[in-house]
Design a protein around this motif. Structure first.
Motif, PDB file in Angstrom:
ATOM      1  N   THR A  75      16.645  18.885 -26.116  1.00 50.18           N
ATOM      2  CA  THR A  75      17.682  18.452 -25.071  1.00 50.18           C
ATOM      3  C   THR A  75      17.210  17.095 -24.768  1.00 50.18           C
ATOM      4  OG1 THR A  75      16.600  19.421 -23.426  1.00 50.18           O
ATOM      5  CG2 THR A  75      18.413  20.627 -24.425  1.00 50.18           C
ATOM      6  N   LYS A  76      18.280  16.269 -24.142  1.00 47.01           N
ATOM      7  CA  LYS A  76      18.001  14.933 -23.524  1.00 47.01           C
ATOM      8  C   LYS A  76      17.704  15.023 -22.179  1.00 47.01           C
ATOM      9  CE  LYS A  76      21.460  12.128 -22.558  1.00 47.01           C
ATOM     10  NZ  LYS A  76      21.203  11.802 -21.342  1.00 47.01           N
ATOM     11  N   PRO A  77      16.600  14.333 -21.899  1.00 48.05           N
ATOM     12  CA  PRO A  77      16.429  14.382 -20.404  1.00 48.05           C
ATOM     13  C   PRO A  77      17.389  13.951 -19.709  1.00 48.05           C
ATOM     14  CG  PRO A  77      14.464  13.589 -21.424  1.00 48.05           C
ATOM     15  CD  PRO A  77      15.626  13.755 -22.622  1.00 48.05           C
ATOM     16  N   THR A  78      17.897  14.820 -18.516  1.00 46.01           N
ATOM     17  CA  THR A  78      19.039  14.205 -17.669  1.00 46.01           C
ATOM     18  C   THR A  78      18.792  12.942 -17.122  1.00 46.01           C
ATOM     19  OG1 THR A  78      19.422  16.357 -17.379  1.00 46.01           O
ATOM     20  CG2 THR A  78      20.529  14.975 -15.794  1.00 46.01           C
ATOM     21  N   GLY A  79      19.914  11.990 -17.052  1.00 51.03           N
ATOM     22  CA  GLY A  79      19.574  10.682 -16.432  1.00 51.03           C
ATOM     23  C   GLY A  79      18.983   9.748 -17.334  1.00 51.03           C
ATOM     24  N   ARG A  80      18.483   9.808 -18.602  1.00 49.71           N
ATOM     25  CA  ARG A  80      17.955   8.995 -19.326  1.00 49.71           C
ATOM     26  C   ARG A  80      18.752   8.631 -20.617  1.00 49.71           C
ATOM     27  NH1 ARG A  80      11.692  10.774 -19.949  1.00 49.71           N
ATOM     28  NH2 ARG A  80      11.194  10.575 -17.802  1.00 49.71           N
ATOM     29  N   PRO A  81      18.818   7.424 -20.994  1.00 53.04           N
ATOM     30  CA  PRO A  81      19.501   7.269 -22.491  1.00 53.04           C
ATOM     31  C   PRO A  81      18.519   8.226 -23.739  1.00 53.04           C
ATOM     32  CG  PRO A  81      18.315   5.219 -21.780  1.00 53.04           C
ATOM     33  CD  PRO A  81      18.237   6.185 -20.676  1.00 53.04           C
ATOM     34  N   PRO A  82      19.342   8.307 -24.731  1.00 55.84           N
ATOM     35  CA  PRO A  82      18.672   8.906 -25.649  1.00 55.84           C
ATOM     36  C   PRO A  82      17.595   8.131 -26.423  1.00 55.84           C
ATOM     37  CG  PRO A  82      20.965   8.603 -26.391  1.00 55.84           C
ATOM     38  CD  PRO A  82      20.852   8.055 -24.950  1.00 55.84           C
ATOM     39  N   PRO A  83      16.650   8.583 -26.977  1.00 57.97           N
ATOM     40  CA  PRO A  83      15.633   7.614 -27.659  1.00 57.97           C
ATOM     41  C   PRO A  83      16.153   6.861 -28.744  1.00 57.97           C
ATOM     42  CG  PRO A  83      15.018   9.730 -27.804  1.00 57.97           C
ATOM     43  CD  PRO A  83      16.455   9.842 -27.267  1.00 57.97           C
ATOM     44  N   ARG A  84      15.884   5.578 -29.081  1.00 59.83           N
ATOM     45  CA  ARG A  84      16.521   4.730 -29.936  1.00 59.83           C
ATOM     46  C   ARG A  84      16.723   5.371 -31.271  1.00 59.83           C
ATOM     47  NH1 ARG A  84      12.897  -0.297 -30.152  1.00 59.83           N
ATOM     48  NH2 ARG A  84      14.495  -1.723 -29.488  1.00 59.83           N
ATOM     49  N   VAL A 101      19.984   7.244 -31.151  1.00 58.76           N
ATOM     50  CA  VAL A 101      20.980   6.408 -31.128  1.00 58.76           C
ATOM     51  C   VAL A 101      21.489   5.809 -32.452  1.00 58.76           C
ATOM     52  CG1 VAL A 101      22.023   4.223 -30.251  1.00 58.76           C
ATOM     53  CG2 VAL A 101      20.729   5.699 -28.767  1.00 58.76           C
ATOM     54  N   ARG A 102      20.498   5.490 -33.237  1.00 55.78           N
ATOM     55  CA  ARG A 102      20.685   5.006 -34.611  1.00 55.78           C
ATOM     56  C   ARG A 102      21.488   6.156 -35.546  1.00 55.78           C
ATOM     57  NH1 ARG A 102      15.822   2.162 -34.176  1.00 55.78           N
ATOM     58  NH2 ARG A 102      14.807   3.893 -35.162  1.00 55.78           N
ATOM     59  N   ALA A 103      20.877   7.450 -35.411  1.00 56.09           N
ATOM     60  CA  ALA A 103      21.363   8.327 -36.304  1.00 56.09           C
ATOM     61  C   ALA A 103      22.794   8.923 -35.611  1.00 56.09           C
ATOM     62  CB  ALA A 103      20.337   9.663 -36.047  1.00 56.09           C
ATOM     63  N   ASN A 104      23.119   8.790 -34.316  1.00 60.29           N
ATOM     64  CA  ASN A 104      24.232   9.158 -33.880  1.00 60.29           C
ATOM     65  C   ASN A 104      25.221   7.988 -34.596  1.00 60.29           C
ATOM     66  OD1 ASN A 104      23.324  11.335 -32.707  1.00 60.29           O
ATOM     67  ND2 ASN A 104      23.392  10.245 -30.512  1.00 60.29           N
ATOM     68  N   SER A 129      28.506   8.968 -37.009  1.00 58.79           N
ATOM     69  CA  SER A 129      29.980   8.363 -36.535  1.00 58.79           C
ATOM     70  C   SER A 129      30.813   7.677 -37.457  1.00 58.79           C
ATOM     71  CB  SER A 129      29.581   7.573 -35.060  1.00 58.79           C
ATOM     72  OG  SER A 129      29.134   8.383 -34.314  1.00 58.79           O
ATOM     73  N   ALA A 130      29.906   6.557 -38.170  1.00 62.77           N
ATOM     74  CA  ALA A 130      30.326   5.985 -39.191  1.00 62.77           C
ATOM     75  C   ALA A 130      31.117   6.660 -40.402  1.00 62.77           C
ATOM     76  CB  ALA A 130      29.325   4.951 -39.712  1.00 62.77           C
ATOM     77  N   VAL A 131      30.109   7.909 -40.694  1.00 65.94           N
ATOM     78  CA  VAL A 131      30.449   8.562 -41.789  1.00 65.94           C
ATOM     79  C   VAL A 131      31.712   9.511 -41.368  1.00 65.94           C
ATOM     80  CG1 VAL A 131      29.872  10.843 -43.248  1.00 65.94           C
ATOM     81  CG2 VAL A 131      28.138   8.898 -42.940  1.00 65.94           C
ATOM     82  N   ARG A 132      31.613  10.015 -40.159  1.00 65.23           N
ATOM     83  CA  ARG A 132      32.675  10.829 -39.751  1.00 65.23           C
ATOM     84  C   ARG A 132      34.079   9.962 -39.670  1.00 65.23           C
ATOM     85  NH1 ARG A 132      28.989  13.425 -35.291  1.00 65.23           N
ATOM     86  NH2 ARG A 132      28.401  15.010 -36.509  1.00 65.23           N
ATOM     87  N   ALA A 133      33.971   8.671 -39.288  1.00 66.80           N
ATOM     88  CA  ALA A 133      35.261   7.788 -38.968  1.00 66.80           C
ATOM     89  C   ALA A 133      35.798   7.755 -40.491  1.00 66.80           C
ATOM     90  CB  ALA A 133      34.780   6.541 -38.550  1.00 66.80           C
ATOM     91  N   HIS A 134      35.000   7.371 -41.595  1.00 60.81           N
ATOM     92  CA  HIS A 134      35.413   7.458 -42.793  1.00 60.81           C
ATOM     93  C   HIS A 134      36.159   8.611 -43.417  1.00 60.81           C
ATOM     94  CE1 HIS A 134      33.363   3.719 -42.764  1.00 60.81           C
ATOM     95  NE2 HIS A 134      34.006   3.250 -44.024  1.00 60.81           N
ATOM     96  N   VAL A 135      35.609   9.683 -43.180  1.00 60.27           N
ATOM     97  CA  VAL A 135      36.142  10.914 -43.457  1.00 60.27           C
ATOM     98  C   VAL A 135      37.331  11.393 -42.727  1.00 60.27           C
ATOM     99  CG1 VAL A 135      35.543  13.601 -43.563  1.00 60.27           C
ATOM    100  CG2 VAL A 135      34.077  11.813 -44.326  1.00 60.27           C
TER     101      VAL A 135
END
Length: 158
Positions: free
Chosen positions: A124-133, A136-139, A143-149
């Motif tokens: 889980t991501k610690p509350t109040g912090r952005p996800p690790p770099r 973010v790249r993996a997400n 998202s790019a693949v999902r948008a095309h599909v």
């Protein structure tokens, strides 16, 4: 042919037509491309013979069990038409839906039966912090693949 008919909710005449029209359905019925497709009366006679023998319900229960054990949900009567099939005039194609498997520990099962929620597991991501770099790249890649599909099907979401 009876299984295809039941899974797709078709009449005997529709089933006969689709078996003759679709090579994948012919293969499901163990027919080669040059083989004659049985007319609509043949599956009807077989259906009635199964009823007389008292084995029809057991046969379809066994089929549902085999599909479920393979990790899919048998979805009889849940098949919708696709734009391609609508143009061809057929009622739609079947889709087997992968069934999610529950993986609760014995302790979690006890909590659920007691009306409580199971404890959260996994990273889980610690509350109040952005996800690790790297996350973010993996997400972004996902998202790019999902948008095309998903884009070609956006109009169907209603």
């Amino acid at each position: 042919m009876l299984v295809l008919q039941a899974l797709h909710g078709l009449s005997l005449a529709q089933t006969e037509y689709l078996v003759a029209d679709r090579p994948s359905w012919m293969r499901s019925c163990r027919l080669a491309l040059g083989d004659a497709v049985p007319d609509a009366n043949t599956p009807q006679d077989f259906h009635e013979a199964l009823i007389v023998a008292g084995t029809l319900d057991a046969l379809f229960a066994r089929l549902d069990r085999a599909i479920s054990e393979a990790g899919y949900l048998p979805m009889a009567g849940q098949i919708g038409a696709t734009p391609r099939s609508e143009r061809r005039g057929d009622p739609g194609g079947a889709t087997l839906v992968a069934a999610p498997r529950q993986r609760h520990t014995e302790a979690e099962k006890v909590r659920i039966k007691a009306g409580k929620r199971p404890r959260r597991s996994g990273p889980t991501k610690p509350t109040g912090r952005p996800p690790p770099r790297h996350q973010v790249r993996a997400n972004a890649a996902k998202s790019a693949v999902r948008a095309h599909v998903e884009h070609p099907f956006a109009h169907r979401k209603g």
